[in-house]
Design an enzyme around this catalytic site. Structure first.
Site, PDB file in Angstrom:
ATOM      1  N   LYS A  52     -57.931  35.230 -16.224  1.00 11.23           N
ATOM      2  CA  LYS A  52     -57.414  36.074 -17.326  1.00 11.23           C
ATOM      3  C   LYS A  52     -56.953  37.420 -16.765  1.00 11.23           C
ATOM      4  CE  LYS A  52     -58.882  37.998 -21.696  1.00 11.23           C
ATOM      5  NZ  LYS A  52     -58.561  39.555 -21.202  1.00 11.23           N
ATOM      6  N   SER A 102     -61.544  38.121 -15.883  1.00 10.60           N
ATOM      7  CA  SER A 102     -61.179  39.225 -16.340  1.00 10.60           C
ATOM      8  C   SER A 102     -61.489  40.433 -15.552  1.00 10.60           C
ATOM      9  CB  SER A 102     -61.737  39.722 -17.868  1.00 10.60           C
ATOM     10  OG  SER A 102     -61.062  40.945 -18.560  1.00 10.60           O
ATOM     11  N   ASP A 135     -58.288  42.151  -1.578  1.00 10.87           N
ATOM     12  CA  ASP A 135     -56.832  42.736  -1.272  1.00 10.87           C
ATOM     13  C   ASP A 135     -57.153  43.951  -0.374  1.00 10.87           C
ATOM     14  OD1 ASP A 135     -55.546  40.785  -2.258  1.00 10.87           O
ATOM     15  OD2 ASP A 135     -54.729  42.182  -4.267  1.00 10.87           O
TER      16      ASP A 135
END
Length: 507
Positions: A338, A313, A324
């Site tokens: 998740k 999560s 990224d």
């Protein structure tokens, strides 16, 4: 009397649906695609059908019907129909436990767990440990992310609800509960835990003395309302130590608040997307972006982030953000996977429901639910072979370490090494693992170590990444989460085609 009961049950369900509708007004107004449109005629038709069925059951069932039982059963069935483990009916006990957790203290064993909705013979719905909470009875007992709890005080877990699981695990501090752990292919053993007040910690930090550089170590245990403040404290300390590199440990971090992780991630990047959420509810479509004025980590500080199967999560949001944005290498093992956002709705009778209302995406627009994030550098702990698994189970069942540590107060590292050598003569296990088990027992009274360099191969290997002469160059070329997902999907497709061709050739 029966007509009165019928009226009660109809009113209960009408109230429930009205309450849910109040929390989702935009959901019915927002129509981004045809598939998202709701047919109001269908809604009315099924509501009338439900009312008719409940009326029939109330009036004709062989015994007098408790409207509350039908209410709970209907809500459970409705929410289980989504086949979403994160969408569920929450009874009064669950809501009480949830409130305890939210306030930061509760009596329990300190395990973050999940449980499948459906149980089959082939795949029993055992309780899976997402991660143990630091310094709790479960953590100190050596329970690991990925372990399965098959029994709790003799009650098999596949056929009981998550609410029942929590009822069995939680209780008055000082009381005991025995769980049965299934680990790997062959390990199956009982563990008796003494419940304690669980105070969920959020951050631990130190300078890694074993590093060739001045490497700061930041362990984020969970993303809560306090994490931002604790991370600030950590960097105040690192600044006094003149740190020149940073290892962030998110292993076994089960997640937390999306607002918390967005605030913390903003300290590491000065621009770009942190995370975005997408939903058919207009007000749930959000993009969290970094602000330069909030950045506190210099851009030239090399960063490595450790993740594993217990990183879920919000921990995956943080990992995906730094990866990224090409701010850090990820090392360790694939994360949990998740990628959804839930809202808990309080109902008037003190129970509630938890509903998935959005999905989150990494800056490269990758959706990681049930996929996880693959690290740039895979570092795995050595797996036990069959003989070692049997030795481990025997060591746990013999239960001799606890008594030894009690009889030998103030054990030093030399004492731990000496006792591990003695144990190795009986138990065919690595001395490194034996020392770890002894340290965990010693830590019951002294408190846990911030890190265990002797045992922790992943920390050892992660430090080697900082030694790469082309660290900065390689980081610029790191693949985003989205690109790695596409490559893995293509690879899986090629494997499937290859197997099909091989099968046809054999025929």
């Amino acid at each position: 009397m029966k007509l009165k009961q019928n009226k009660i049950i109809t009113t209960i369900f009408a109230c429930v649906f009205a309450i849910v509708a109040l929390f989702m007004p935009a959901g019915f107004a927002e129509t981004p695609t045809v598939s998202d449109q709701i047919n109001e005629a269908d809604v009315r038709q099924y509501m009338e059908l439900m009312n008719s069925i409940y009326g029939f059951v109330i009036q004709n069932y062989v015994d007098v019907v408790d409207p509350g039982v039908l209410y709970e059963g209907a809500l459970k069935g409705m929410l289980e129909a989504f086949d979403d483990p994160h969408t569920a009916y929450l009874d009064k006990n669950y809501m009480r436990n949830l409130n305890d957790t939210t306030h930061g203290e509760f009596g329990g064993v300190g395990l973050s767990i999940v449980k499948p909705v459906e149980s089959t013979v082939e795949k029993p719905a055992y309780v899976e440990v997402k991660s143990p909470i630091e310094d709790t009875p479960g953590w100190k007992a050596g329970i690991q992310a990925g372990d399965f709890i098959t029994e709790i005080d003799g009650t098999a877990t596949p056929e009981i609800t998550m609410e029942k699981v929590l009822d069995l695990l939680r209780g008055r501090p000082g009381t005991k509960v025995t769980i049965r752990i299934k680990r790997g292919k062959n390990m199956d053993f009982p563990v008796t835990l003494t419940r304690a007040m669980i105070e969920t910690p959020t951050v631990k930090y130190a300078m890694l003395q074993e590093s060739k550089h001045k490497t700061a170590y930041l362990r984020i245990i969970e993303f809560s309302t306090k994490t931002d403040e604790r991370v600030e404290e950590a960097f105040d300390y690192f600044a006094t130590q003149g740190y020149d590199s940073l290892l962030i440990d998110l292993r076994n971090n089960p997640g937390g608040l999306i607002t918390s992780v967005a605030t913390v991630a903003d300290k590491f990047i000065d621009s770009g997307i942190i995370v975005s959420t997408k939903s058919r509810l207009a007000f749930e479509n959000m993009v969290f972006e970094a602000e330069k004025k909030k950045t506190i980590v210099p851009a030239d500080i090399p960063i490595v982030v450790l993740i594993n199967g217990g990183s879920a999560s919000a921990a995956e949001i943080f990992s995906g953000c730094l990866k990224d944005n090409k701010r850090a290498f990820l090392a360790g093992e694939k994360s949990f996977g998740k990628g959804s956002v839930q809202q808990v709705v309080d109902l008037p009778n003190k129970d509630g429901l938890k509903l998935t209302i959005a999905r989150y995406y990494t800056p490269s627009d990758a959706f990681i639910d049930k996929r996880g994030i693959i690290p740039d550098f895979e570092i795995k702990f050595p797996e036990l072979d069959e003989d070692e698994e049997k030795a481990y189970v025997k060591l746990i069942e013999d239960d001799i370490i606890e008594q030894y540590v009690q009889d030998h107060a103030n054990m030093t590292e030399d004492d731990i090494e000496d006792y591990a050598s003695k144990l190795k003569r009986t138990y065919n296990l690595e001395a490194r693992l034996l020392r770890r088990i002894i340290r965990l027992e010693v830590g019951r009274t002294r408190g846990s170590m911030i890190y265990d360099y002797d045992f922790d191969i992943q920390i050892q290997k992660a430090l080697e990444i900082f030694e790469k002469p082309d660290f900065a160059t390689q980081l610029k070329d790191v693949k985003t989460v989205y690109v790695m997902q596409k490559e893995l999907l293509a690879q899986d497709s090629d494997n499937v085609v290859g197997k099909m061709v091989k099968s046809e050739n054999q025929e």
